[in-house]
Write a protein that holds these residues in place. Sequence first.
Motif, PDB file in Angstrom:
ATOM      1  N   VAL A   1       0.703  -1.182   0.003  1.00 19.35           N
ATOM      2  CA  VAL A   1      -0.227   0.030   0.010  1.00 19.35           C
ATOM      3  C   VAL A   1       0.995   1.122   0.050  1.00 19.35           C
ATOM      4  CG1 VAL A   1      -1.987  -0.835   1.359  1.00 19.35           C
ATOM      5  CG2 VAL A   1      -0.133   0.019   2.663  1.00 19.35           C
ATOM      6  N   THR A   2       0.478   2.327  -0.524  1.00 19.25           N
ATOM      7  CA  THR A   2       1.159   3.754  -0.480  1.00 19.25           C
ATOM      8  C   THR A   2       0.737   4.195   1.165  1.00 19.25           C
ATOM      9  OG1 THR A   2       0.644   4.162  -2.781  1.00 19.25           O
ATOM     10  CG2 THR A   2       1.209   6.070  -1.196  1.00 19.25           C
ATOM     11  N   ALA A   3       2.101   4.344   1.683  1.00 18.65           N
ATOM     12  CA  ALA A   3       1.875   4.857   3.001  1.00 18.65           C
ATOM     13  C   ALA A   3       1.862   6.163   3.345  1.00 18.65           C
ATOM     14  CB  ALA A   3       3.208   4.210   3.850  1.00 18.65           C
ATOM     15  N   SER A   4       2.755   6.790   2.681  1.00 14.85           N
ATOM     16  CA  SER A   4       2.532   8.290   2.346  1.00 14.85           C
ATOM     17  C   SER A   4       2.878   8.887   1.074  1.00 14.85           C
ATOM     18  CB  SER A   4       3.329   8.868   3.366  1.00 14.85           C
ATOM     19  OG  SER A   4       4.713   8.669   3.000  1.00 14.85           O
ATOM     20  N   ARG A   5       2.451  10.224   0.959  1.00 13.32           N
ATOM     21  CA  ARG A   5       2.518  10.902  -0.490  1.00 13.32           C
ATOM     22  C   ARG A   5       2.489  12.412  -0.142  1.00 13.32           C
ATOM     23  NH1 ARG A   5      -1.459  10.465  -5.553  1.00 13.32           N
ATOM     24  NH2 ARG A   5      -1.201  12.467  -6.352  1.00 13.32           N
ATOM     25  N   THR A   6       3.215  13.252  -0.788  1.00  9.10           N
ATOM     26  CA  THR A   6       3.274  14.479  -0.649  1.00  9.10           C
ATOM     27  C   THR A   6       2.000  15.156  -0.985  1.00  9.10           C
ATOM     28  OG1 THR A   6       5.737  14.640  -1.333  1.00  9.10           O
ATOM     29  CG2 THR A   6       4.437  16.560  -1.334  1.00  9.10           C
TER      30      THR A   6
ATOM     31  N   VAL B   1       6.936  15.425  -5.960  1.00  8.66           N
ATOM     32  CA  VAL B   1       6.221  14.381  -4.828  1.00  8.66           C
ATOM     33  C   VAL B   1       6.786  13.190  -4.714  1.00  8.66           C
ATOM     34  CG1 VAL B   1       3.884  13.118  -5.118  1.00  8.66           C
ATOM     35  CG2 VAL B   1       3.936  15.548  -5.848  1.00  8.66           C
ATOM     36  N   VAL B   2       6.963  12.905  -3.416  1.00  9.24           N
ATOM     37  CA  VAL B   2       7.518  11.597  -2.985  1.00  9.24           C
ATOM     38  C   VAL B   2       6.393  10.847  -2.209  1.00  9.24           C
ATOM     39  CG1 VAL B   2       9.254  10.639  -1.342  1.00  9.24           C
ATOM     40  CG2 VAL B   2       9.594  12.781  -2.507  1.00  9.24           C
ATOM     41  N   ALA B   3       6.562   9.487  -2.712  1.00  6.76           N
ATOM     42  CA  ALA B   3       5.476   8.557  -2.190  1.00  6.76           C
ATOM     43  C   ALA B   3       6.219   7.303  -1.720  1.00  6.76           C
ATOM     44  CB  ALA B   3       4.497   7.807  -3.463  1.00  6.76           C
ATOM     45  N   THR B   4       5.993   6.959  -0.512  1.00  3.50           N
ATOM     46  CA  THR B   4       6.460   5.710   0.433  1.00  3.50           C
ATOM     47  C   THR B   4       5.457   4.731   0.051  1.00  3.50           C
ATOM     48  OG1 THR B   4       5.868   6.533   2.406  1.00  3.50           O
ATOM     49  CG2 THR B   4       7.989   7.317   1.366  1.00  3.50           C
TER      50      THR B   4
ATOM     51  N   PHE C   1       6.752 -14.358   4.129  1.00  6.81           N
ATOM     52  CA  PHE C   1       7.442 -13.114   4.466  1.00  6.81           C
ATOM     53  C   PHE C   1       7.681 -12.186   3.146  1.00  6.81           C
ATOM     54  CE2 PHE C   1       7.946 -15.664   8.184  1.00  6.81           C
ATOM     55  CZ  PHE C   1       6.974 -15.281   9.070  1.00  6.81           C
ATOM     56  N   VAL C   2       7.958 -11.057   3.396  1.00  8.36           N
ATOM     57  CA  VAL C   2       8.520  -9.910   2.507  1.00  8.36           C
ATOM     58  C   VAL C   2       9.601 -10.272   1.940  1.00  8.36           C
ATOM     59  CG1 VAL C   2       8.596  -7.577   1.759  1.00  8.36           C
ATOM     60  CG2 VAL C   2       6.667  -8.209   3.021  1.00  8.36           C
ATOM     61  N   ALA C   3       9.891 -10.263   0.594  1.00  9.60           N
ATOM     62  CA  ALA C   3      11.518 -10.597   0.016  1.00  9.60           C
ATOM     63  C   ALA C   3      11.928  -8.928  -0.291  1.00  9.60           C
ATOM     64  CB  ALA C   3      11.620 -11.410  -0.958  1.00  9.60           C
ATOM     65  N   SER C   4      10.733  -8.304  -1.029  1.00 10.97           N
ATOM     66  CA  SER C   4      11.435  -7.003  -1.464  1.00 10.97           C
ATOM     67  C   SER C   4      10.106  -6.139  -1.421  1.00 10.97           C
ATOM     68  CB  SER C   4      11.743  -7.029  -2.666  1.00 10.97           C
ATOM     69  OG  SER C   4      10.807  -7.348  -3.780  1.00 10.97           O
ATOM     70  N   CYS C   5      10.518  -4.895  -1.129  1.00 14.24           N
ATOM     71  CA  CYS C   5       9.406  -3.738  -0.860  1.00 14.24           C
ATOM     72  C   CYS C   5      10.149  -2.567  -1.561  1.00 14.24           C
ATOM     73  CB  CYS C   5       9.107  -3.611   0.413  1.00 14.24           C
ATOM     74  SG  CYS C   5       7.829  -2.445   0.811  1.00 14.24           S
ATOM     75  N   PRO C   6       9.620  -1.812  -2.463  1.00 13.23           N
ATOM     76  CA  PRO C   6      10.152  -0.844  -3.069  1.00 13.23           C
ATOM     77  C   PRO C   6      10.286   0.407  -2.281  1.00 13.23           C
ATOM     78  CG  PRO C   6       7.578  -0.827  -3.478  1.00 13.23           C
ATOM     79  CD  PRO C   6       7.873  -2.185  -2.865  1.00 13.23           C
ATOM     80  N   LYS C   7      11.411   1.161  -2.403  1.00 14.76           N
ATOM     81  CA  LYS C   7      11.699   2.225  -1.639  1.00 14.76           C
ATOM     82  C   LYS C   7      10.973   3.247  -2.073  1.00 14.76           C
ATOM     83  CE  LYS C   7      16.536   1.050  -1.217  1.00 14.76           C
ATOM     84  NZ  LYS C   7      18.021   1.279  -1.390  1.00 14.76           N
ATOM     85  N   ALA C   8      10.999   4.493  -1.527  1.00 13.86           N
ATOM     86  CA  ALA C   8      10.290   5.620  -2.062  1.00 13.86           C
ATOM     87  C   ALA C   8      10.547   5.975  -3.293  1.00 13.86           C
ATOM     88  CB  ALA C   8      10.719   6.891  -0.987  1.00 13.86           C
ATOM     89  N   VAL C   9       9.569   6.545  -4.370  1.00 14.74           N
ATOM     90  CA  VAL C   9       9.820   6.956  -5.344  1.00 14.74           C
ATOM     91  C   VAL C   9       9.429   8.481  -5.425  1.00 14.74           C
ATOM     92  CG1 VAL C   9       9.417   4.788  -6.593  1.00 14.74           C
ATOM     93  CG2 VAL C   9       7.391   6.518  -6.088  1.00 14.74           C
ATOM     94  N   THR C  10      10.237   9.463  -6.225  1.00 19.15           N
ATOM     95  CA  THR C  10      10.078  10.581  -6.337  1.00 19.15           C
ATOM     96  C   THR C  10       9.529  11.039  -7.801  1.00 19.15           C
ATOM     97  OG1 THR C  10      11.665  10.913  -4.753  1.00 19.15           O
ATOM     98  CG2 THR C  10      11.330  12.788  -5.976  1.00 19.15           C
TER      99      THR C  10
END
Length: 191
Positions: free
Chosen positions: A33-38, A50-53, A62-71
């Motif tokens: 899920v999108t945790a935060s967004r400008t 705009v930065v989204a996390t 269990f999670v193997a990879s989760c994307p970092k923030a995108v700008t």
Amino acid sequence: FFEAYHAHVSWSGGGRTEQSVVIKRDATPPTIVTASRTPANAAGWNDTPVVATFGCSDMTSFVASCPKAVTFAQEGTNLSRTVTASDNAGNTANDTVSHVNIDLTPPTLTGTPLFQPNANGWYRTAVPIRWACHDALSGLVACPSDTGVSGEGAGLVSSLSIHDVAGNVTTATSLPVNIDHTPPLTSAAAP
């Protein structure tokens, strides 16, 4: 869901060997899920990047990879980006950040006199100023009406500020004008 299978393997021959194997199965993709967004302004525009996390979870393998923030650093309308999370079983899930509108460029504003001065570069009356403005992306909130310069002196200007829908602000001064309302004084003396 998580499934565990027990398999019994036996061989015949010189003796009997039995071995138990546990097979794990995870058929459920992770959650992303999108945790935060400008946040955008009330009109749905940003005047900064705009930065989204993102937040990811998987309760089975269990999670193997989760994307970092995108700008989102470029200007544009209705921008979007899709990111992917994966778990240790190889399942994947996507999340899309969409409807991003970014305008980083302030509007333009110029003020020019509505009529020309005399041949010497001077006006004898107040000078009306016509304002021209433009914004190529989010659009202007409003373009100002004509103003005037009415004082006396050289290099007089009118100043205004405008902003676009994204919130970028421009302040500009009109072209300078020279105004002299006062007639010259003459004097004469009898010989």
